[in-house]
Design a protein around this motif. Structure first.
Motif, PDB file in Angstrom:
ATOM      1  N   GLN A 180       0.835  -1.193   0.000  1.00 57.48           N
ATOM      2  CA  GLN A 180       0.000   0.000   0.000  1.00 57.48           C
ATOM      3  C   GLN A 180       0.872   1.246   0.000  1.00 57.48           C
ATOM      4  O   GLN A 180       1.752   1.383   0.840  1.00 57.48           O
ATOM      5  N   GLY A 181       0.631   2.140  -0.935  1.00 53.80           N
ATOM      6  CA  GLY A 181       1.384   3.387  -0.994  1.00 53.80           C
ATOM      7  C   GLY A 181       0.828   4.419  -0.028  1.00 53.80           C
ATOM      8  O   GLY A 181      -0.162   4.179   0.677  1.00 53.80           O
ATOM      9  N   LEU A 182       1.476   5.558   0.003  1.00 48.88           N
ATOM     10  CA  LEU A 182       1.043   6.664   0.861  1.00 48.88           C
ATOM     11  C   LEU A 182       0.639   7.819  -0.030  1.00 48.88           C
ATOM     12  O   LEU A 182       1.365   8.179  -0.946  1.00 48.88           O
ATOM     13  N   ARG A 183      -0.492   8.417   0.284  1.00 42.03           N
ATOM     14  CA  ARG A 183      -0.888   9.568  -0.517  1.00 42.03           C
ATOM     15  C   ARG A 183      -0.150  10.803  -0.044  1.00 42.03           C
ATOM     16  O   ARG A 183       0.358  10.863   1.065  1.00 42.03           O
ATOM     17  N   ASP A 184      -0.134  11.774  -0.878  1.00 37.29           N
ATOM     18  CA  ASP A 184       0.619  12.986  -0.588  1.00 37.29           C
ATOM     19  C   ASP A 184      -0.237  14.168  -1.035  1.00 37.29           C
ATOM     20  O   ASP A 184       0.033  14.803  -2.027  1.00 37.29           O
ATOM     21  N   TYR A 185      -1.316  14.412  -0.313  1.00 43.41           N
ATOM     22  CA  TYR A 185      -2.148  15.562  -0.681  1.00 43.41           C
ATOM     23  C   TYR A 185      -2.994  15.955   0.513  1.00 43.41           C
ATOM     24  O   TYR A 185      -3.198  15.202   1.439  1.00 43.41           O
ATOM     25  N   GLU A 186      -3.476  17.163   0.432  1.00 41.98           N
ATOM     26  CA  GLU A 186      -4.433  17.607   1.423  1.00 41.98           C
ATOM     27  C   GLU A 186      -5.778  17.661   0.739  1.00 41.98           C
ATOM     28  O   GLU A 186      -5.886  18.124  -0.388  1.00 41.98           O
ATOM     29  N   ASP A 187      -6.802  17.197   1.432  1.00 46.72           N
ATOM     30  CA  ASP A 187      -8.135  17.277   0.858  1.00 46.72           C
ATOM     31  C   ASP A 187      -8.454  18.729   0.543  1.00 46.72           C
ATOM     32  O   ASP A 187      -8.190  19.625   1.322  1.00 46.72           O
ATOM     33  N   ASP A 188      -9.045  18.897  -0.610  1.00 43.98           N
ATOM     34  CA  ASP A 188      -9.429  20.201  -1.059  1.00 43.98           C
ATOM     35  C   ASP A 188     -10.786  20.520  -0.404  1.00 43.98           C
ATOM     36  O   ASP A 188     -11.771  19.874  -0.723  1.00 43.98           O
ATOM     37  N   ILE A 189     -10.803  21.447   0.537  1.00 46.28           N
ATOM     38  CA  ILE A 189     -12.074  21.786   1.196  1.00 46.28           C
ATOM     39  C   ILE A 189     -12.528  23.162   0.726  1.00 46.28           C
ATOM     40  O   ILE A 189     -11.826  24.161   0.911  1.00 46.28           O
ATOM     41  N   VAL A 190     -13.680  23.186   0.102  1.00 47.40           N
ATOM     42  CA  VAL A 190     -14.231  24.438  -0.419  1.00 47.40           C
ATOM     43  C   VAL A 190     -15.166  25.034   0.631  1.00 47.40           C
ATOM     44  O   VAL A 190     -16.027  24.334   1.161  1.00 47.40           O
ATOM     45  N   THR A 191     -15.004  26.308   0.932  1.00 47.03           N
ATOM     46  CA  THR A 191     -15.886  26.989   1.880  1.00 47.03           C
ATOM     47  C   THR A 191     -16.667  28.075   1.138  1.00 47.03           C
ATOM     48  O   THR A 191     -16.079  28.896   0.440  1.00 47.03           O
ATOM     49  N   ARG A 192     -17.994  28.016   1.269  1.00 47.81           N
ATOM     50  CA  ARG A 192     -18.855  29.013   0.605  1.00 47.81           C
ATOM     51  C   ARG A 192     -19.974  29.415   1.545  1.00 47.81           C
ATOM     52  O   ARG A 192     -20.071  28.922   2.652  1.00 47.81           O
ATOM     53  N   GLN A 193     -20.847  30.271   1.031  1.00 52.06           N
ATOM     54  CA  GLN A 193     -22.022  30.670   1.808  1.00 52.06           C
ATOM     55  C   GLN A 193     -23.277  30.132   1.148  1.00 52.06           C
ATOM     56  O   GLN A 193     -23.405  30.156  -0.073  1.00 52.06           O
ATOM     57  N   ASP A 194     -24.226  29.638   1.985  1.00 54.82           N
ATOM     58  CA  ASP A 194     -25.501  29.180   1.427  1.00 54.82           C
ATOM     59  C   ASP A 194     -26.394  30.406   1.174  1.00 54.82           C
ATOM     60  O   ASP A 194     -26.032  31.533   1.537  1.00 54.82           O
ATOM     61  N   PRO A 195     -27.564  30.210   0.530  1.00 55.03           N
ATOM     62  CA  PRO A 195     -28.419  31.371   0.190  1.00 55.03           C
ATOM     63  C   PRO A 195     -28.876  32.159   1.412  1.00 55.03           C
ATOM     64  O   PRO A 195     -29.313  33.298   1.287  1.00 55.03           O
ATOM     65  N   ARG A 196     -28.804  31.558   2.596  1.00 60.44           N
ATOM     66  CA  ARG A 196     -29.203  32.292   3.804  1.00 60.44           C
ATOM     67  C   ARG A 196     -28.008  32.934   4.506  1.00 60.44           C
ATOM     68  O   ARG A 196     -28.117  33.370   5.658  1.00 60.44           O
ATOM     69  N   GLY A 197     -26.892  32.941   3.825  1.00 58.35           N
ATOM     70  CA  GLY A 197     -25.718  33.644   4.365  1.00 58.35           C
ATOM     71  C   GLY A 197     -24.908  32.831   5.359  1.00 58.35           C
ATOM     72  O   GLY A 197     -23.985  33.356   5.973  1.00 58.35           O
ATOM     73  N   ARG A 198     -25.265  31.547   5.536  1.00 56.11           N
ATOM     74  CA  ARG A 198     -24.491  30.721   6.487  1.00 56.11           C
ATOM     75  C   ARG A 198     -23.374  29.993   5.741  1.00 56.11           C
ATOM     76  O   ARG A 198     -23.563  29.525   4.622  1.00 56.11           O
ATOM     77  N   GLU A 199     -22.266  29.883   6.430  1.00 52.42           N
ATOM     78  CA  GLU A 199     -21.102  29.251   5.828  1.00 52.42           C
ATOM     79  C   GLU A 199     -21.268  27.733   5.778  1.00 52.42           C
ATOM     80  O   GLU A 199     -21.824  27.142   6.703  1.00 52.42           O
ATOM     81  N   TYR A 200     -20.831  27.112   4.693  1.00 58.23           N
ATOM     82  CA  TYR A 200     -20.756  25.645   4.658  1.00 58.23           C
ATOM     83  C   TYR A 200     -19.416  25.226   4.046  1.00 58.23           C
ATOM     84  O   TYR A 200     -18.740  26.023   3.407  1.00 58.23           O
ATOM     85  N   HIS A 201     -19.084  23.948   4.273  1.00 51.49           N
ATOM     86  CA  HIS A 201     -17.808  23.405   3.791  1.00 51.49           C
ATOM     87  C   HIS A 201     -18.085  22.140   2.992  1.00 51.49           C
ATOM     88  O   HIS A 201     -19.000  21.378   3.315  1.00 51.49           O
ATOM     89  N   TRP A 202     -17.321  21.938   1.965  1.00 52.74           N
ATOM     90  CA  TRP A 202     -17.500  20.756   1.122  1.00 52.74           C
ATOM     91  C   TRP A 202     -16.128  20.116   0.890  1.00 52.74           C
ATOM     92  O   TRP A 202     -15.228  20.761   0.361  1.00 52.74           O
ATOM     93  N   ILE A 203     -16.004  18.860   1.316  1.00 50.34           N
ATOM     94  CA  ILE A 203     -14.728  18.165   1.145  1.00 50.34           C
ATOM     95  C   ILE A 203     -14.629  17.632  -0.282  1.00 50.34           C
ATOM     96  O   ILE A 203     -15.504  16.893  -0.736  1.00 50.34           O
ATOM     97  N   GLY A 204     -13.582  18.033  -0.978  1.00 51.50           N
ATOM     98  CA  GLY A 204     -13.391  17.566  -2.351  1.00 51.50           C
ATOM     99  C   GLY A 204     -12.159  16.692  -2.422  1.00 51.50           C
ATOM    100  O   GLY A 204     -12.073  15.676  -1.753  1.00 51.50           O
ATOM    101  N   GLY A 205     -11.185  17.119  -3.197  1.00 47.96           N
ATOM    102  CA  GLY A 205      -9.895  16.425  -3.230  1.00 47.96           C
ATOM    103  C   GLY A 205      -9.988  15.020  -3.745  1.00 47.96           C
ATOM    104  O   GLY A 205      -9.426  14.092  -3.171  1.00 47.96           O
TER     105      GLY A 205
END
Ligand code: MN
Length: 251
Positions: A180-205
């Protein structure tokens, strides 16, 4: 001898094309029964459903959908519903690779891990392409491997984690038994605002970088080879065990 029974599951859900191809290819080797999640369960890891009842829906001849995880499917099928013990459990063909550290998130690998915990030869198989359009090569590899395992068995307490490059079968450069190899990255986490102005986060990567160290699953795939990594049931780090014991940590 009676036809061997092969249990098939996955984490992409009962309707996934990779599952259909796997079941069809393994039907050339034995009797196939599918117990697969009703909906996609990618990245659920080795989760089991303890807080809701599991419903099983007949989705065709020897095809059953379960509203749970891959682990639920294997546990339910083997311990309750199949009626006889399968010789092999196959999980896949996953859409996308399961390489390096990602095996711990993988529902595909977990389905096979559960089969191994139940004492059955178990294989997780994934298409190593991020956009899989053709599962036929991985299906051929699965059938080839199933024949080998029915004849020779697999090492005890081991899940075989198989990744297959998306190439025509004749263009594969071969097959490597890998670590098993080792990965070498950080998950890409996108932070945005929902239509009600509250912040949310989405894990990508979803497209990790990696270092293809010699002998690893990553290196095999980069070299257009099928990778088979034997994953151990026992997660103990024995070097660390000795080191920690030598420290004499006391209460
Ligand atoms: Mn998946």
């Amino acid at each position: 001898m009676a036809s061997p029974l092969i249990l098939v599951t996955n984490d992409d859900g009962i309707a996934a094309p990779g599952l259909q191809t796997l079941a069809k290819c393994l039907e050339t080797v034995g009797e196939v029964v599918v117990y697969a999640p009703e909906s996609e369960q990618s990245a659920v890891g080795h989760g089991i459903s303890l807080h809701h009842p599991l419903r099983v829906r007949e989705a065709g001849t020897n095809r059953f959908a379960v509203d749970g995880t891959p682990t639920d499917c294997v546990m339910l099928a083997v311990r309750k519903l199949l009626g006889r013990r399968p010789q092999i459990v196959f999980s896949g063909i996953n859409s996308g690779p399961n390489l390096g550290d990602d095996v711990t998130y993988s529902g595909t690998v977990a389905g096979a891990f559960e089969g191994m915990l139940l004492g059955i030869t178990s294989v997780a198989i994934s298409s190593a392409a991020y956009e899989t359009t053709d599962y036929s090569t991985a299906g051929q590899v699965a059938a080839h491997l199933a024949r080998h395992l029915l004849e020779h068995g697999a090492p005890a307490d081991t899940v075989l984690n198989v990744n297959v490059p998306q190439l025509p079968y004749e263009e594969l450069a071969g097959l490597s038994i890998t670590r098993q190899g080792l990965r070498d990255y950080e998950d890409d986490i996108v932070t945005r605002q929902d239509p009600r102005g509250r912040e949310y986060h989405w894990i990508g990567g979803m497209r990790p970088r990696h270092i293809a160290h010699e002998g690893t699953d990553f290196e095999a795939i980069d070299s257009n080879r099928v990778s088979i990594t034997p994953l151990h049931r026992d997660l103990t780090n024995f070097r660390a065990l000795a080191e920690l014991q030598d420290r004499n940590i006391e209460l």
